[in-house]
Design an enzyme around this catalytic site. Structure first.
Site, short mmCIF file in Angstrom:
data_model
loop_
_atom_site.label_atom_id
_atom_site.label_comp_id
_atom_site.label_asym_id
_atom_site.label_seq_id
_atom_site.Cartn_x
_atom_site.Cartn_y
_atom_site.Cartn_z
CB CYS A 99 -0.88 0.02 1.24
SG CYS A 99 -1.87 -1.45 1.49
CB CYS A 137 -33.40 -0.31 19.96
SG CYS A 137 -34.15 -1.84 20.54
CB CYS A 196 -28.49 -5.46 15.04
SG CYS A 196 -28.18 -4.22 16.31
#
Lengths: 154, 280, 110
Positions: B95, B199, B241
């Site tokens: 990289c 939620c 979830c």
């Protein structure tokens, strides 16, 4: 609080170590199913010595948000000299599959008898720390850590 | 608070109740914790203030994140740095060979994802962008989702934006994905028939059993979760979830999750990146 | 992590002679407890770091026995009284016999 002191008296009174913890195991219900195992471990290390209170402090959160990583520290009030120091601190837990957690080995070079790590607690339970001093004396402390089981986080 | 919403949380609380003992909140507990910091939401954001998940955690968990040495997420940051400088693929390039020092070239990059990627005609998230770079430029095999390498590289790149505000561009073709993500956010699903909003919009700061609900902000991902005992991706959290509300999780990198990620990144615009965050 | 990676932290600045410093260590390791089962129901064999030792200028100054109840990526911190400049050498011992090491120098303020 009152109950705890009472139980300690029972535990650490003359010759009451084994009988005392046996009772605690019965009274504590499932959360302390392994109190007898911790008792046996302590007995194995202590032998005929008298377990005393004080000098050792066990720091742990009152409530752990997850039982996988509970920070705990132990410290012992000791001058940490060649003649008078802490040799070992054993940590036990009475609600895990096994009672052993770890043993810290200290030397006078530590200057202060303190160590910290992170432990796993399978459920709400009691954690014990047993200090062995260079003069042969042993000190025990314990505290309960509540382990929360989350709605989604747990 | 409508009756229906209470009902939903109540049912969910019972449904997720296992065999273990729940611990009730102590009286002094307040969520988010006193002294918490929040960010003003941009126009159109339904939240009155933006609060990082950090402020919904106990002092012990926050302390783990606060110290760069004690934070175990840094094991992945360091691994990512190693990989950044390691040559790979048929092109035998690292990289760093193209991008130089990540501290400079990657600064702010992680805060701006997901981003539109023209060759595919859709947005990609950071994990996908890393793998595109591997295939196209390093001529290397893409890393698997949740592999040590992909987690480490994603964490390392996102970490270069730590403290910078989340800043996603939802203009042009991204708007459509934002709309799609928004729809998914409010879409009830699974056997518990719950949406993200039930939620994380309606009840943040409240308890679901012994757990404190957060706003579900994504500024800390990849996050070291104590439950996982390692770093995990945002899509792993989405899947978790989904399972909790008894819905079938989508595959990692699925378009639906990317759309949701676009929408959530927008909902958290302005919150500082916390990667590697520590959560319960 | 493919191979456990240790990290240690000691004060970078010279330490006044006789001062007690805190030494912190962390190592990447799953600490597989031997209590878990895989998806097929087979027990995943135990593989943990079971011993940690720290020497200062060759002398053992602190050690720890670890059991499966120690968290993944073990964190261990302890104190050291610095009477002289020197080198801390750390050693983590794996169940499979592998040993991971790391060193750190301590300077003393003159």
């Amino acid at each position: 609080m009152q109950t705890r002191i009472g139980r300690r008296r029972l535990l650490f009174g003359t010759g009451g170590v084994v009988a005392g913890l046996g009772l605690a195991g019965l009274a504590g219900g499932s959360a302390r199913a392994d109190a007898a195992a911790v008792e046996a471990k302590i007995k194995e290390i202590v032998g005929d010595r008298t377990v005393q209170e004080g000098r050792i402090t066990l720091d742990a959160p009152e409530i752990a948000e997850n039982g996988n990583t509970v920070p705990v520290s132990v410290s012992v009030d000791s001058p940490m000299t060649a003649d008078d120091h802490v040799q070992r601190v054993h940590v036990f837990a009475d609600g895990n599959p096994r009672p052993d957690v770890c043993t810290f080995h200290f030397t006078p070079k530590n200057g202060e008898a303190w160590a910290s790590t992170r432990i796993r607690l399978a459920k709400t339970q009691k954690v014990y720390a047993l200090a062995e001093m260079s003069d042969g004396s042993v000190y025990l402390t314990s505290r309960e850590v509540k382990v929360t089981i989350g709605g989604c986080g747990g | 608070m409508s009756k229906t919403r209470w009902g939903v949380v109540f049912v969910a609380a019972i449904a997720v109740a296992g065999l273990a003992t729940a611990v009730s909140a102590t009286e002094h507990e307040q969520w988010p914790v006193p002294g918490y910091k929040s960010v003003q939401p941009q126009e159109g954001n339904p939240l009155p203030e933006l609060i990082s998940g950090y402020w919904f955690r106990t002092a012990e968990v926050r302390a783990l994140q606060d110290d760069d040495f004690e934070n175990p997420g840094f094991l992945w940051v360091e691994r990512g740095e190693e990989l950044w400088n390691t040559k790979d693929g048929e092109a035998n390039k690292s990289c760093a060979d193209c991008h130089g020092a990540a501290e400079e070239s990657m600064k702010g990059v992680g805060a701006s994802y997901p981003k539109w990627f023209e060759p595919l005609g859709k947005p990609v998230n950071l994990e996908q962008r890393i793998n595109i770079c591997r295939e196209n430029n390093q001529k290397a095999k893409p890393w698997k989702w949740e592999s040590e390498e992909l987690l480490a590289m994603t964490t390392y790149i996102k970490y270069q934006s730590r403290g910078m505000p989340m800043n996603i561009d939802i203009s042009g073709p991204m708007k459509e994905w934002w709309e799609r993500g928004k729809k998914e956010y409010y879409q009830r699903r699974g056997q518990l028939d719950m949406s993200c909003a039930n939620c994380h919009e309606g009840y943040y700061g409240h308890k679901i059993r012994a757990d404190t609900l957060s706003q579900g902000q994504i500024n800390g991902f990849p996050t070291y979760r104590l439950k996982w005992q390692k770093i995990g991706s945002l899509h792993r959290r989405f899947r978790g979830c989904n399972k909790q509300i008894r819905a079938t999780p989508n595959p990692y990198g699925d378009d639906e999750y990317i759309a949701l990620e676009v929408y959530l990144a927008w909902r958290g615009m302005g919150l500082p990146v916390e990667t590697p965050a520590v959560r319960q | 992590m493919a191979k456990p990676k240790p990290r240690v932290r000691v004060p970078r600045k010279p330490v006044p002679k006789g001062e007690v410093i805190t030494v912190k260590t962390l190592i990447s390791h799953p600490m597989e407890s031997g209590q878990r089962k895989d998806k097929k129901g087979n027990v995943i064999p135990r593989k943990i770091i079971n011993r940690f030792e720290a020497t200062y200028n060759g002398e053992l100054v602190f050690a720890m026995d670890l059991h499966p109840a120690i968290s993944a990526n073990p964190y261990i911190a302890f104190n050291l009284r610095v009477d002289e400049a020197g080198e801390l050498a750390f050693k983590w011992v794996d169940d499979d016999g592998s040993v991971y090491t790391k060193k750190a120098k301590i300077k003393v303020a003159s």
